[in-house]
Design a protein around this motif. Structure first.
Motif, PDB file in Angstrom:
ATOM      1  N   GLU B 164       0.800  -1.223   0.000  1.00 46.89           N
ATOM      2  CA  GLU B 164       0.000   0.000   0.000  1.00 46.89           C
ATOM      3  C   GLU B 164       0.839   1.282   0.000  1.00 46.89           C
ATOM      4  O   GLU B 164       0.472   2.257  -0.620  1.00 46.89           O
ATOM      5  N   GLN B 165       1.937   1.226   0.708  1.00 46.76           N
ATOM      6  CA  GLN B 165       2.760   2.443   0.724  1.00 46.76           C
ATOM      7  C   GLN B 165       3.786   2.496  -0.418  1.00 46.76           C
ATOM      8  O   GLN B 165       4.203   3.560  -0.815  1.00 46.76           O
ATOM      9  N   GLY B 166       4.162   1.327  -0.934  1.00 45.74           N
ATOM     10  CA  GLY B 166       5.374   1.347  -1.738  1.00 45.74           C
ATOM     11  C   GLY B 166       5.306   1.031  -3.217  1.00 45.74           C
ATOM     12  O   GLY B 166       6.339   0.837  -3.836  1.00 45.74           O
ATOM     13  N   ILE B 167       4.112   0.976  -3.807  1.00 44.48           N
ATOM     14  CA  ILE B 167       4.071   0.612  -5.228  1.00 44.48           C
ATOM     15  C   ILE B 167       4.494   1.790  -6.091  1.00 44.48           C
ATOM     16  O   ILE B 167       3.977   2.889  -5.956  1.00 44.48           O
ATOM     17  N   THR B 168       5.445   1.549  -6.961  1.00 40.65           N
ATOM     18  CA  THR B 168       5.925   2.660  -7.784  1.00 40.65           C
ATOM     19  C   THR B 168       5.886   2.326  -9.264  1.00 40.65           C
ATOM     20  O   THR B 168       5.996   3.207 -10.088  1.00 40.65           O
ATOM     21  N   ASP B 169       5.779   1.079  -9.613  1.00 41.62           N
ATOM     22  CA  ASP B 169       5.819   0.781 -11.045  1.00 41.62           C
ATOM     23  C   ASP B 169       4.675  -0.118 -11.489  1.00 41.62           C
ATOM     24  O   ASP B 169       4.003  -0.770 -10.687  1.00 41.62           O
ATOM     25  N   ILE B 170       4.489  -0.129 -12.782  1.00 39.36           N
ATOM     26  CA  ILE B 170       3.360  -0.821 -13.396  1.00 39.36           C
ATOM     27  C   ILE B 170       3.470  -2.344 -13.219  1.00 39.36           C
ATOM     28  O   ILE B 170       2.453  -3.030 -13.176  1.00 39.36           O
ATOM     29  N   LEU B 243      -7.350   7.269  -0.524  1.00 37.38           N
ATOM     30  CA  LEU B 243      -6.417   6.347   0.131  1.00 37.38           C
ATOM     31  C   LEU B 243      -5.013   6.463  -0.439  1.00 37.38           C
ATOM     32  O   LEU B 243      -4.119   5.717  -0.062  1.00 37.38           O
ATOM     33  N   GLN B 244      -4.844   7.417  -1.366  1.00 36.66           N
ATOM     34  CA  GLN B 244      -3.553   7.588  -2.051  1.00 36.66           C
ATOM     35  C   GLN B 244      -3.057   6.274  -2.649  1.00 36.66           C
ATOM     36  O   GLN B 244      -1.872   5.938  -2.575  1.00 36.66           O
ATOM     37  N   LYS B 245      -4.005   5.535  -3.211  1.00 30.31           N
ATOM     38  CA  LYS B 245      -3.648   4.267  -3.858  1.00 30.31           C
ATOM     39  C   LYS B 245      -3.040   4.535  -5.225  1.00 30.31           C
ATOM     40  O   LYS B 245      -3.520   5.394  -5.969  1.00 30.31           O
ATOM     41  N   VAL B 246      -2.022   3.776  -5.534  1.00 35.38           N
ATOM     42  CA  VAL B 246      -1.435   3.864  -6.859  1.00 35.38           C
ATOM     43  C   VAL B 246      -2.324   3.061  -7.817  1.00 35.38           C
ATOM     44  O   VAL B 246      -2.610   1.894  -7.568  1.00 35.38           O
ATOM     45  N   THR B 247      -2.802   3.712  -8.879  1.00 31.53           N
ATOM     46  CA  THR B 247      -3.698   3.057  -9.836  1.00 31.53           C
ATOM     47  C   THR B 247      -3.142   3.238 -11.251  1.00 31.53           C
ATOM     48  O   THR B 247      -2.173   3.976 -11.455  1.00 31.53           O
TER      49      THR B 247
END
Lengths: 295, 295
Positions: B164-170, B243-247
């Protein structure tokens, strides 16, 4: 028996997601609880029941082991979920912090879900690699989904939680224990029987044996919670009293409970013998061992 | 399609523990979520895939329905557990309070466990009462335990929570969505195919179709969370942002996402056609329908 436990643990380790491509914390959480020791009672009952029906058949043993692992996965998932704060809120299990205390609640819920799901995978592997015919494997899938589900173990746990304040008679208590405890024991015995090719008469005897044995086992647990050795049992004792839980000793008194364990064990052994199994000795020994255990 | 949804809902209702001897609150909690509506996408895919392989065979349809119910039970359990406070902590789902908001956390955990377990029961009923051969039913049990387990959906949910905190790439995002979303879609298609007696080439085509369709479905979900109509979707929108989710839209931008959904849908349809199915039309229509949906 120790040799059998070792065999089960070796197989459990191999059945584990250790080299799966799954998130590390999930894999660790699953292993933490599955490899935390315990009596491995249910797997041993699967193996003993298969042997009771089919004696020393190597194929039977090969087919029984994945089923033995499956039931331990179900048992372990149920402990992880039961220990959660929203359920029994337990901090210790088998002398170690409970799963959610180590990995957090979210991972504990998922580890339980993963184990529950993987138990069914393990059954399919008995057919794929253990020579178990597909129709027997499918009957075992059906049994497991019945005895572990809403009409079985999950229903027992729900009744336990819903009834925490209101249980007043032995009938309600027996409903809970039949489903929380006996159902997985019955499953283990029937599944072992199915692997060995049991007749319907033999399956009935195994079922009756399991029901009575399971009840004796649960009453013995209640007794040990009052009179046992905390070191040996691996969790704080007198927890039932503290939680004001209604137990067999609470309803019947300690002496009557001890007599009931002996009576149920005798009845269980008689029920088993009615099945005319090829080799019931190990199962009979099991019943005596469980009656005498102090942990 | 509405007719098919009605058929699925009728069968789901019958597959339910409504007259089981289970604690009332557990039974209610299970029904509350299972009968809460929704697109019934996965069951429809099972039925459409069976039809794609075996056309209008009545036996196939009879065998496919319990599998269709099984996958909806799995989907529903995953929503109940995902919504828990320890997981995504959601208060609303399909316009109604989430399971734990109505029945409490303990009963929600157990309702999920019951549905997960009962899904496997439902598969066995396809063999017992639907004419599905035992070996096919067992292959479907194996698939479900794989795609819904630690290497599938549960693994995807674990990665989602851990990341949840650390996703940065596709790549990480694709891992999560493949397992959280595509895996059950792939299962549905392959299971329908298995009921219809698909060849391995056809199963591969269905799998590839499902993977691409699932990814398109998830990106469309992310788009709808930004641009959709809250009434139609039945839960608060812009939740990913909050939730500041990376999408996908966050990483690629909205326009690129819309183009990607079209491209993935085209690729999915091409992959399906490579399987040379007897009757792929309904599956192809499905792909278009999902691309154009606004809820």
């Amino acid at each position: 028996m120790e040799e059998q436990v070792d065999r089960v643990e070796t197989q459990l380790r191999q059945a584990l997601p250790i080299d799966w491509e799954v998130p590390g914390a999930l894999s660790e959480a699953v292993q933490y609880s599955l490899m935390a020791g315990g009596k491995r009672l249910r797997p041993l009952l699967v193996l003993a029941a298969a042997e009771a029906v089919a004696a020393d058949d190597a194929d039977t043993s090969r087919g029984a082991m994945p089923i033995a692992c499956a039931i331990e996965m179900i048992h372990t998932y149920s402990l992880i979920h039961d220990d959660l704060p929203a359920m029994d809120n337990d901090d210790f299990r088998r002398g170690k912090p409970t799963n959610h205390r180590v990995y957090g609640e979210a991972m504990a819920i998922l580890a339980g879900d993963a184990l529950l799901t993987h138990a069914f995978f393990s059954i399919t592997q008995a057919a794929k690699h253990g020579g178990l015919p597909a129709d027997r494997a499918l009957a075992i899938v059906e049994d497991l989904s019945y005895y572990a589900g809403a009409r079985g173990m999950v229903g027992g746990q729900a009744a336990d939680i819903l009834g925490e304040q209101g249980i007043t008679d032995i009938g309600q208590l027996e409903y809970i224990h039949t489903h929380k405890t006996s159902d997985l024991i019955v499953f283990s015995l029937k599944a072992g029987g199915r692997v060995g090719g049991a007749t319907s008469n033999q399956l009935e005897a195994l079922e009756r044996f399991g029901l009575l044995l399971g009840l004796a086992f649960q009453i013995q647990d209640d007794i040990l919670d009052l009179t046992g050795d905390e070191q040996k049992i691996g969790k704080p004792l007198r927890s039932d009293e503290k939680l004001q839980k209604v137990t067999y000793p609470y309803l019947l008194g300690l002496d009557a409970c001890k007599a009931k364990v002996v009576q149920l064990t005798d009845d269980a052994k008689a029920a088993l013998l009615a099945g005319e199994l090829a080799n019931p000795d190990r199962l009979l020994q099991f019943a005596d061992y469980l009656m005498r255990r102090d942990y």
